[in-house]
Design a protein around this motif. Sequence first.
Motif, PDB file in Angstrom:
ATOM      1  N   ASN A  25      -5.625  -7.690  38.012  1.00  0.00           N
ATOM      2  CA  ASN A  25      -5.497  -7.363  36.591  1.00  0.00           C
ATOM      3  C   ASN A  25      -6.215  -8.348  35.691  1.00  0.00           C
ATOM      4  OD1 ASN A  25      -3.768  -5.183  37.227  1.00  0.00           O
ATOM      5  ND2 ASN A  25      -1.992  -6.555  37.275  1.00  0.00           N
ATOM      6  N   ASN A  26      -6.730  -9.421  36.252  1.00  0.00           N
ATOM      7  CA  ASN A  26      -7.359 -10.462  35.455  1.00  0.00           C
ATOM      8  C   ASN A  26      -8.495 -11.082  36.250  1.00  0.00           C
ATOM      9  OD1 ASN A  26      -7.853 -13.175  34.273  1.00  0.00           O
ATOM     10  ND2 ASN A  26      -6.181 -12.591  32.912  1.00  0.00           N
ATOM     11  N   ASP A  27      -9.691 -11.049  35.675  1.00  0.00           N
ATOM     12  CA  ASP A  27     -10.865 -11.558  36.383  1.00  0.00           C
ATOM     13  C   ASP A  27     -10.750 -13.041  36.719  1.00  0.00           C
ATOM     14  OD1 ASP A  27     -12.072  -9.098  36.356  1.00  0.00           O
ATOM     15  OD2 ASP A  27     -13.288  -9.496  34.570  1.00  0.00           O
ATOM     16  N   MET A  28      -9.932 -13.775  35.953  1.00  0.00           N
ATOM     17  CA  MET A  28      -9.813 -15.214  36.171  1.00  0.00           C
ATOM     18  C   MET A  28      -8.665 -15.560  37.112  1.00  0.00           C
ATOM     19  SD  MET A  28     -12.334 -16.278  34.499  1.00  0.00           S
ATOM     20  CE  MET A  28     -12.019 -18.029  34.665  1.00  0.00           C
ATOM     21  N   GLY A  29      -7.947 -14.551  37.587  1.00  0.00           N
ATOM     22  CA  GLY A  29      -6.787 -14.816  38.411  1.00  0.00           C
ATOM     23  C   GLY A  29      -7.118 -14.915  39.883  1.00  0.00           C
ATOM     24  N   ALA A  30      -6.242 -15.560  40.624  1.00  0.00           N
ATOM     25  CA  ALA A  30      -6.345 -15.645  42.077  1.00  0.00           C
ATOM     26  C   ALA A  30      -4.967 -15.965  42.628  1.00  0.00           C
ATOM     27  CB  ALA A  30      -7.354 -16.703  42.513  1.00  0.00           C
ATOM     28  N   GLN A  31      -4.622 -15.309  43.694  1.00  0.00           N
ATOM     29  CA  GLN A  31      -3.333 -15.528  44.335  1.00  0.00           C
ATOM     30  C   GLN A  31      -3.362 -16.842  45.121  1.00  0.00           C
ATOM     31  OE1 GLN A  31      -2.130 -13.002  47.805  1.00  0.00           O
ATOM     32  NE2 GLN A  31      -0.576 -12.232  46.381  1.00  0.00           N
ATOM     33  N   ALA A  32      -2.310 -17.637  44.975  1.00  0.00           N
ATOM     34  CA  ALA A  32      -2.220 -18.856  45.773  1.00  0.00           C
ATOM     35  C   ALA A  32      -2.276 -18.508  47.254  1.00  0.00           C
ATOM     36  CB  ALA A  32      -0.923 -19.604  45.453  1.00  0.00           C
ATOM     37  N   ALA A  33      -2.945 -19.333  48.044  1.00  0.00           N
ATOM     38  CA  ALA A  33      -3.216 -18.998  49.446  1.00  0.00           C
ATOM     39  C   ALA A  33      -2.805 -20.124  50.384  1.00  0.00           C
ATOM     40  CB  ALA A  33      -4.697 -18.663  49.617  1.00  0.00           C
ATOM     41  N   PRO A  34      -1.505 -20.434  50.494  1.00  0.00           N
ATOM     42  CA  PRO A  34      -1.090 -21.539  51.369  1.00  0.00           C
ATOM     43  C   PRO A  34      -1.401 -21.316  52.838  1.00  0.00           C
ATOM     44  CG  PRO A  34       0.813 -20.322  50.541  1.00  0.00           C
ATOM     45  CD  PRO A  34      -0.369 -19.853  49.754  1.00  0.00           C
ATOM     46  N   ARG A  35      -1.398 -20.063  53.320  1.00  0.00           N
ATOM     47  CA  ARG A  35      -1.726 -19.817  54.727  1.00  0.00           C
ATOM     48  C   ARG A  35      -3.191 -20.146  55.002  1.00  0.00           C
ATOM     49  NH1 ARG A  35       1.062 -16.104  57.956  1.00  0.00           N
ATOM     50  NH2 ARG A  35      -0.693 -14.662  58.149  1.00  0.00           N
ATOM     51  N   LEU A  36      -4.060 -19.730  54.112  1.00  0.00           N
ATOM     52  CA  LEU A  36      -5.480 -20.033  54.286  1.00  0.00           C
ATOM     53  C   LEU A  36      -5.745 -21.527  54.108  1.00  0.00           C
ATOM     54  CD1 LEU A  36      -7.075 -16.986  52.410  1.00  0.00           C
ATOM     55  CD2 LEU A  36      -6.930 -17.357  54.879  1.00  0.00           C
ATOM     56  N   GLN A  37      -5.053 -22.149  53.165  1.00  0.00           N
ATOM     57  CA  GLN A  37      -5.192 -23.588  52.983  1.00  0.00           C
ATOM     58  C   GLN A  37      -4.744 -24.337  54.235  1.00  0.00           C
ATOM     59  OE1 GLN A  37      -2.702 -24.064  49.587  1.00  0.00           O
ATOM     60  NE2 GLN A  37      -4.114 -23.020  48.200  1.00  0.00           N
ATOM     61  N   SER A  38      -3.649 -23.887  54.837  1.00  0.00           N
ATOM     62  CA  SER A  38      -3.152 -24.530  56.056  1.00  0.00           C
ATOM     63  C   SER A  38      -4.163 -24.413  57.183  1.00  0.00           C
ATOM     64  CB  SER A  38      -1.823 -23.892  56.475  1.00  0.00           C
ATOM     65  OG  SER A  38      -1.339 -24.447  57.669  1.00  0.00           O
ATOM     66  N   PHE A  39      -4.786 -23.256  57.310  1.00  0.00           N
ATOM     67  CA  PHE A  39      -5.810 -23.045  58.329  1.00  0.00           C
ATOM     68  C   PHE A  39      -6.954 -24.042  58.151  1.00  0.00           C
ATOM     69  CE2 PHE A  39     -10.020 -20.962  58.789  1.00  0.00           C
ATOM     70  CZ  PHE A  39     -10.096 -20.923  60.177  1.00  0.00           C
TER      71      PHE A  39
END
Length: 408
Positions: A355-369
């Motif tokens: 809904n917002n071009d500037m938004g992004a979902q936090a990604a702790p699983r990807l960060q952990s990888f």
Amino acid sequence: MMRRPARFAVEPFLALAVIAACGDSGGNASGPSPASATGITGATSLTSAGAGTTSDAPAGDTTAVPTTGEASVGGTTEGPPDGLPKLDVDSPLTSAGETTGIGPASAGCKKVDFLFVVDNSGSMDDEQANLIASFPGFIATITETLEAKDYHIMAVSTDDGKNTGMKSTCTNGSCNCTPAPVCCENACGLSGKTCNGFDCNNLPISQCHFEFGTGKEFDANGKHCMLADMKRYMTDSQPNLPETFECIANVGTYGSGDEKTMQALAAALSDTQNDAGGCDEGFLRDDAILVVTFITDEEDDMGDDGKGSTGDPASWYSAVVAAKNGDEKAAVILGLVGDSNLPMGTCAADLDPNNNDMGAQAAPRLQSFVGMFPNGVIGSVCATDYTPFFQQAVGIIDLACDEFEPPG
């Protein structure tokens, strides 16, 4: 092989933003959360007393720092232990061939395989444009910094092409749709005689267009990228390298909304795709450093309901290490992801990327990888410019090359 001293300008300390929680959106644990996993989304140096002082890095810039580090007691974070690479965040690489803190070309690896995993869901217009704009400076700096001159460069999307949302119009038998040519199968089945310039009776589609991890050979509008030797990846001999990368990285935004970033990554490195007869035959080489860049504005959710990749961060890590014959240091992992859960994160919290071009979902699983790799770096997908991230990441690639010993 005798290791030469790492070539980095060193500050006494660098702030490393520790991933404090690696869980799903509900706060549940979703995989290992090693102490070494760190996110890097702001340029901050620490004094020897531990007081934080902000550097002159522009707001919104993404500064790369190795994900190796030690979290100290009391909520502060110390820099990497002695002997690990440190980057001078106040002196990033500035332009192709102009470096600060990085010395002459590496004497290590001779070959590098670059894999880009690009989210092709509906919210990724700006991020794809940012990636494409950053590539020329990145590859130019790589060329100037590394002795390696033998490259493979491949881009894959985060779906298998089977469940894409398609934009299609047909007039008098002439159809146009996105993403082509995959969308042409449906468009031609309606009333089409031609589709995006292709004859509906002779569409350039094969099973490879419907598998995870296959390299892109067309852009989203159906333009053939003219890859050398008709491969699904570029080599260092590719004419017009930046323009060709723009073509293959333009994966479009009509892909599946259930991004499976890690499934696409694992598939692209699998024997099925890389062995003789595979869609990406010959891309991955045992005697080359692997540099993976993945870019997504959403978390890779748990795959139990089919909305995310199968496995967890530990199994994704194992798949990459296995692809490099058990040598975790032979892979450099660059993750451009949502970072609102990290200290000094660039992404704003509570902004839905759909809904917002500037938004992004936090990604702790990807960060952990990413944090599981000694040569792993986290950057913010919300940064206005990825160039600083890529330029400083060259230092990590250089160090990995310097230490790499090809098998055999």
